[in-house]
Design an enzyme around this catalytic site. Structure first.
Site, PDB file in Angstrom:
ATOM      1  N   CYS A 144       0.901  -1.283  -0.129  1.00  0.00           N
ATOM      2  CA  CYS A 144       0.060   0.146   0.054  1.00  0.00           C
ATOM      3  C   CYS A 144       0.765   1.338  -0.085  1.00  0.00           C
ATOM      4  O   CYS A 144       0.375   2.062  -0.617  1.00  0.00           O
ATOM      5  CB  CYS A 144      -1.019  -0.053   1.203  1.00  0.00           C
ATOM      6  SG  CYS A 144      -0.219  -0.609   2.577  1.00  0.00           S
ATOM      7  N   HIS A 199      -2.953   6.019   4.857  1.00  0.00           N
ATOM      8  CA  HIS A 199      -1.480   6.194   5.041  1.00  0.00           C
ATOM      9  C   HIS A 199      -1.300   7.598   4.570  1.00  0.00           C
ATOM     10  O   HIS A 199      -1.486   7.865   3.359  1.00  0.00           O
ATOM     11  CB  HIS A 199      -0.775   5.273   4.360  1.00  0.00           C
ATOM     12  CG  HIS A 199      -0.660   3.799   4.853  1.00  0.00           C
ATOM     13  ND1 HIS A 199      -1.398   3.553   6.217  1.00  0.00           N
ATOM     14  CD2 HIS A 199      -0.244   2.748   4.182  1.00  0.00           C
ATOM     15  CE1 HIS A 199      -1.160   2.105   6.136  1.00  0.00           C
ATOM     16  NE2 HIS A 199      -0.524   1.677   5.274  1.00  0.00           N
TER      17      HIS A 199
HETATM   18  C1  11C Z   1       1.201  -2.095   6.609  1.00  0.00           C
HETATM   19  N1  11C Z   1       1.830  -1.833   4.320  1.00  0.00           N
HETATM   20  O1  11C Z   1       0.800  -0.924   6.792  1.00  0.00           O
HETATM   21  C2  11C Z   1       1.614  -2.793   5.531  1.00  0.00           C
HETATM   22  C3  11C Z   1       0.518  -3.904   5.105  1.00  0.00           C
HETATM   23  O2  11C Z   1       3.266  -6.057   1.730  1.00  0.00           O
HETATM   24  O3  11C Z   1       1.003  -6.037   1.658  1.00  0.00           O
HETATM   25  C4  11C Z   1       0.662  -4.066   3.765  1.00  0.00           C
HETATM   26  C5  11C Z   1       1.793  -5.557   3.577  1.00  0.00           C
HETATM   27  C6  11C Z   1       1.894  -5.707   2.218  1.00  0.00           C
HETATM   28  O4  11C Z   1       1.503  -2.667   7.736  1.00  0.00           O
END
Ligand code: 11C
Length: 320
Positions: free
Chosen positions: A113, A226
């Protein structure tokens, strides 16, 4: 994924929901019907055209090939296949042409993401002026760590307001009223896997192994969306006005950059939306061709389910 498939009127004939024994028998709503959850096994994929996987890397590693063998194209939301040279890593606004490469292995990988929203914002700048270096710091919501992590933020917040002990299970430290510079596990060089994913996946998606990138990924007490502070050095000079003009026209981007009116991207406003919001665009005078950006997107939608469904839309439109 169910919500986004329904919202976008994806032409679903049959939807099958596959999960572990633990979830089997539950009924989940889709298109006005209640669909029973079935147990995933090697024979689950008969007559399936597109299989959306989002149950962790080990499940994708074990079952993606079974889906391909049964004739489905797999769109995988986990990190398992992302850096495999034969498997395309796709963000439709950036490299939709790579979907053609699913012909090799029958699998298309959906990026992390944090990577997705960064490349949606940066690709138009890359095309206009080249990019030599990226310094990114993330402010990632707890939903990236899953449902239990969201519940933990809620419980800790309530506990603190009621002078009770805080329990930490999903994060190594209290997340309520805190910032934790630690997402996924640490590697021997001191970076986390999340930070390394952002570096490697960005180079693969922009198809440029030369870009210098460094990342610091931080978990913040936000439920959804995010945020990222991105400092980018371009090959040729772009003014802040140039960047605004480019991003105003960019696919998937919504420019929100009126600081005098207190208008800039916010996690609370991006949540539930499909766009990648970009604001606080400034020239960085500490280097020759530097630009600063603040980029916010809903990590569960553009960062995950929406990106996967957009890939599926292109698959059925252009490849079947
Ligand atoms: C998080 N980005 O916010 C991560 C979740 O490699 O698909 C997704 C982890 C991934 O913790």
């Amino acid at each position: 994924m169910r919500k986004i498939l329904a919202e976008r009127l994806f032409p679903v004939d049959t939807l099958r929901l596959l999960a572990s024994e633990r979830s089997a028998g539950q009924r989940l709503a889709f298109g006005g019907r209640q669909i029973p959850v079935e147990v995933l096994d090697d024979d689950s994929f008969e007559d399936i055209d597109i299989a959306l996987f989002s149950a962790g890397s080990s499940v994708s590693a074990r079952y993606a090939q079974a889906a391909v063998d049964a004739g489905a194209v797999v769109i995988d939301n986990t990190s398992h296949f992302r850096m495999d040279d034969e498997i395309p890593l796709v963000v439709p606004e950036v490299n939709a042409y790579k979907i053609a490469d699913h012909a090799h292995r029958g699998i298309i990988a959906n990026p992390n993401c944090s990577t997705i929203q960064m490349v949606v914002a940066l690709k138009p700048l890359y095309d206009a002026a080249g990019i030599t270096r990226i310094v990114v710091s993330t402010y990632q919501s707890v939903s990236g760590a899953g449902r239990r992590a969201m519940e933990e933020l809620g419980k800790q917040t309530a506990a603190l307001f009621n002078s009770q002990e805080v329990e930490c299970e999903q994060f190594p430290h209290q997340i309520a009223f805190n910032c934790i510079p630690h997402i996924d596990s640490f590697l021997p060089d001191g970076y986390t896997k999340e930070e390394v994913k952002m570096v490697q996946e960005t180079r693969k998606i922009l198809d440029d192994p030369e870009i210098r990138i460094t990342a610091t990924a931080v978990r913040v007490p936000v439920f959804c969306s995010h945020s990222e502070s991105i400092n980018v050095e371009t090959r040729t000079k772009l003014s802040a006005g140039d960047v605004r003009a480019i991003l105003r026209e960019a696919p998937g981007v919504l420019l929100q950059d009126d600081p005098q009116g207190n208008d800039y991207p916010l996690a609370t406003q991006a949540t539930g939306k499909d766009a990648t919001y970009v604001g606080r665009i400034r020239e960085d005078d500490s280097v020759e061709n530097g630009i600063n950006l603040w980029v916010v997107a809903d990590n569960l939608r553009k960062g995950a389910a929406l990106n996967a469904v957009q890939i599926a839309e292109i698959l059925i439109r252009d490849y079947h």
